[in-house]
Design a protein around this motif. Structure first.
Motif, short mmCIF file in Angstrom:
data_model
loop_
_atom_site.label_atom_id
_atom_site.label_comp_id
_atom_site.label_asym_id
_atom_site.label_seq_id
_atom_site.Cartn_x
_atom_site.Cartn_y
_atom_site.Cartn_z
N PHE A 20 44.64 1.72 -0.53
CA PHE A 20 45.93 2.49 0.17
C PHE A 20 46.23 0.54 0.40
CE2 PHE A 20 45.49 6.19 -0.32
CZ PHE A 20 46.07 7.22 -1.54
N TRP A 21 45.07 0.34 1.11
CA TRP A 21 45.49 -1.10 2.33
C TRP A 21 46.23 -2.73 1.72
CZ3 TRP A 21 41.46 -3.27 5.84
CH2 TRP A 21 42.07 -4.50 7.15
N GLU A 22 44.88 -2.33 0.32
CA GLU A 22 45.20 -3.73 -0.57
C GLU A 22 46.34 -3.60 -1.43
OE1 GLU A 22 42.33 -4.48 -3.34
OE2 GLU A 22 43.25 -5.56 -4.67
N LYS A 23 47.00 -1.72 -2.25
CA LYS A 23 48.58 -2.31 -3.19
C LYS A 23 49.34 -0.95 -2.14
CE LYS A 23 45.06 -2.84 -6.77
NZ LYS A 23 45.34 -3.64 -7.65
N GLY A 24 49.06 -0.75 -0.82
CA GLY A 24 50.08 -0.05 -0.92
C GLY A 24 50.06 1.50 -1.63
N TYR A 25 50.96 2.01 -1.13
CA TYR A 25 51.18 3.65 -1.84
C TYR A 25 51.49 3.83 -2.40
CZ TYR A 25 52.73 8.38 -1.54
OH TYR A 25 53.36 9.48 -2.47
N ALA A 92 43.78 -13.92 14.07
CA ALA A 92 44.49 -14.81 13.63
C ALA A 92 43.23 -15.08 12.64
CB ALA A 92 45.05 -15.95 14.64
N SER A 93 41.99 -16.03 13.20
CA SER A 93 40.82 -15.93 12.15
C SER A 93 40.40 -14.90 11.51
CB SER A 93 39.61 -15.90 13.37
OG SER A 93 40.16 -16.51 14.09
N ALA A 94 40.19 -13.51 11.61
CA ALA A 94 40.43 -12.26 10.76
C ALA A 94 41.29 -12.63 9.37
CB ALA A 94 39.88 -11.05 11.34
N CYS A 95 42.45 -12.85 9.26
CA CYS A 95 43.62 -12.50 9.05
C CYS A 95 43.73 -14.12 7.96
CB CYS A 95 45.02 -11.88 9.38
SG CYS A 95 44.43 -10.91 9.98
N PRO A 100 38.18 -11.87 3.39
CA PRO A 100 37.83 -10.89 2.85
C PRO A 100 38.51 -9.17 2.34
CG PRO A 100 36.71 -11.48 4.86
CD PRO A 100 37.65 -12.00 4.73
N ALA A 101 39.19 -9.22 3.58
CA ALA A 101 39.86 -8.13 3.58
C ALA A 101 41.04 -7.48 2.63
CB ALA A 101 40.61 -7.60 5.37
N PRO A 102 41.01 -5.94 2.17
CA PRO A 102 42.05 -5.77 0.97
C PRO A 102 43.83 -6.62 1.51
CG PRO A 102 40.65 -3.91 2.04
CD PRO A 102 40.69 -5.06 3.34
N SER A 103 43.97 -6.52 3.05
CA SER A 103 45.19 -7.54 3.20
C SER A 103 45.34 -7.81 4.31
CB SER A 103 46.57 -6.01 2.69
OG SER A 103 47.66 -6.60 3.21
N ARG A 104 45.88 -9.03 4.61
CA ARG A 104 45.90 -9.93 5.99
C ARG A 104 46.64 -8.65 6.66
NH1 ARG A 104 45.86 -13.85 1.60
NH2 ARG A 104 47.40 -14.88 2.08
N ALA A 105 47.52 -8.23 6.03
CA ALA A 105 49.15 -7.34 7.02
C ALA A 105 48.48 -6.00 7.48
CB ALA A 105 49.83 -6.89 5.90
N CYS A 106 48.87 -5.14 8.46
CA CYS A 106 47.97 -3.94 8.84
C CYS A 106 48.65 -2.68 8.18
CB CYS A 106 48.83 -3.72 10.56
SG CYS A 106 48.32 -2.45 10.73
N MET A 107 47.78 -2.45 7.76
CA MET A 107 47.49 -0.98 6.86
C MET A 107 49.40 -0.23 7.11
SD MET A 107 45.38 1.56 4.97
CE MET A 107 45.67 2.72 4.02
N ILE A 108 49.22 -0.28 8.48
CA ILE A 108 50.23 1.11 9.37
C ILE A 108 51.57 0.32 8.93
CG2 ILE A 108 51.06 1.70 11.71
CD1 ILE A 108 48.03 1.32 12.42
N VAL A 109 51.59 -1.21 9.01
CA VAL A 109 52.86 -1.58 8.88
C VAL A 109 53.73 -2.00 7.95
CG1 VAL A 109 54.30 -3.53 10.11
CG2 VAL A 109 52.33 -3.32 11.22
N LYS A 110 52.53 -1.87 7.35
CA LYS A 110 52.71 -1.98 5.22
C LYS A 110 53.43 -0.72 5.19
CE LYS A 110 50.46 -4.35 2.17
NZ LYS A 110 48.74 -4.47 1.13
N THR A 111 52.48 0.37 5.92
CA THR A 111 52.72 2.38 5.60
C THR A 111 54.22 2.04 6.16
OG1 THR A 111 51.18 2.48 5.34
CG2 THR A 111 52.77 4.05 5.37
N LEU A 112 54.29 1.56 7.19
CA LEU A 112 55.90 1.68 7.98
C LEU A 112 56.81 1.22 7.45
CD1 LEU A 112 57.30 2.61 10.63
CD2 LEU A 112 57.84 0.40 11.17
N LEU A 113 56.90 0.04 6.56
CA LEU A 113 58.19 -0.54 6.24
C LEU A 113 58.05 -0.04 4.90
CD1 LEU A 113 57.82 -4.33 7.04
CD2 LEU A 113 58.74 -2.50 7.65
N GLU A 114 56.82 0.39 3.78
CA GLU A 114 57.20 0.98 3.18
C GLU A 114 58.03 2.72 3.09
OE1 GLU A 114 53.11 0.99 -0.33
OE2 GLU A 114 54.19 1.42 -1.55
#
Lengths: 199, 199
Positions: A20-25, A92-95, A100-114
């Motif tokens: 879900f973090w990578e692809k979104g809902y 910043a270093s992690a993103c 390797p993270a599924p997505s650089r953006a935060c899953m919570i913010v991705k979900t908020l906007l989606e």
DNA sequence: GCTGTTGTTGAGTGACCGCTCAAATATACC
DNA sequence: GGTATATTTGAGCGGTCACTCAACAACAGC
């Protein structure tokens, strides 16, 4: 009690987070979920009720992990503000592109906007999570202020919102196809912004 | 030449912007698009080729409008930095809860977070648009620096990225279910951040 | 008015969506 | 081993997805 479940609930949720973090809902289909969790639809629905139910639990799992990470991080620092500044640099270093993270953006913010304007229950959950994070940041800042790290006139609740918006901006920016250097500099610059609030 | 088209292409695109901006890419179905544009599938596909094609053109329409808005705004100011500061405050005013816009968050950022790792062509388009905006901000800052508005040691390209991340953070934060006051204060605070770069 | 060209229409396409449920299977308890 | 219960399985449900196309409609040029 009879047959024991083949899957581990927490492990399944963490696999769901990755997808879900990578692809979104919306872009995560039940087929993909079946594959990611190595579970058949019947088991998935017995365990989580619906795609929304699974997503909701996955989102909580993600948020809980993030929250624990921040608390654990700050515990390593004697002073809170330098801890928060380093937290921004660490994000910043992690993103950085290629991480390797599924997505650089935060899953919570991705979900908020989606899902705002589209799925009210999940939107409410996201809003509650963000309000809780804002509250946690405000508490940390209050503590910093009590320890004399911040100028006395600083409005901690207000600064907490600025800080949350920095994190949102940093990780959203990091989702762009840009250079590692850009993201690292941005993290540095945002960390530096806090200096003017310090004593 | 024969039968003339019943629809106006630009008007149709602007209606598509409203729908896509509000619901996002995946949650906007062809059925909803038919209704929003008052066009039947055959006409939509004859005019725009595919849902992706329509989305792509709608995104460009949105970006073009936003870009023109910024340029027009800055033209009203003798000095660029105060213009940019007021721009941040204006965004906050426009993104207050209850505003008439289809969504408080930026459609470009919503798309960035929704389609990265899912739809490569659109992801590339979004990245190009954001790079172009970053470039425009950097140019404005360079101009400000040439006019002595900024400290000579300021790295304009770097500050442009910080500024873009502020806008991303501000509008994403505004998507939360929060108070008007919070958003307005956040806009103020972000505008204030630019002060330390000024002469 | 006729003809050629372009635009519109909407029923219909196969594919995939989230989801269900009867049957099969595995384990705990006796 | 036998039974009851919990879990897994996967074919298949109705519905919606993005999309197509043959038939029809409207206009320009003659």
């Amino acid at each position: 009690m009879a047959r024991v479940a083949r899957y581990d609930r927490q492990a399944a949720l963490e696999k769901a987070v990755v997808l879900f973090w990578e692809k979104g809902y919306h872009a995560s289909s039940i087929k993909q979920i079946e594959h990611a969790l190595d579970m058949r639809p019947g088991s998935i629905y017995a365990a989580f009720g619906s795609k929304d139910g699974l997503f909701s639990e996955a989102l909580n799992t993600y948020a809980e992990k993030g929250s624990q990470h921040l608390v654990g991080h700050l515990a390593d620092y004697e002073f809170i503000i330098p801890g928060l500044q380093q937290y921004l640099r660490d994000i910043a270093s992690a993103c950085v592109p290629g991480c390797p993270a599924p997505s650089r953006a935060c899953m919570i913010v991705k979900t908020l906007l989606e899902v705002s304007n589209v799925n009210e229950p999940i939107a409410r959950q996201v809003n509650a999570l963000l309000a809780s994070i804002e509250h946690g940041l405000a508490e940390a800042l209050e503590q910093a202020k009590a320890h004399g790290e911040l100028k006395p006139e600083v409005d901690c609740a207000r600064l907490a919102r600025l800080l949350q918006a920095q994190i949102m901006g940093l990780r959203s920016f990091a989702q762009r196809d840009t250079s590692a250097r850009s993201v690292l500099q941005l993290g540095d610059d945002m960390a530096g912004l806090l200096d003017q609030y310090r004593t």
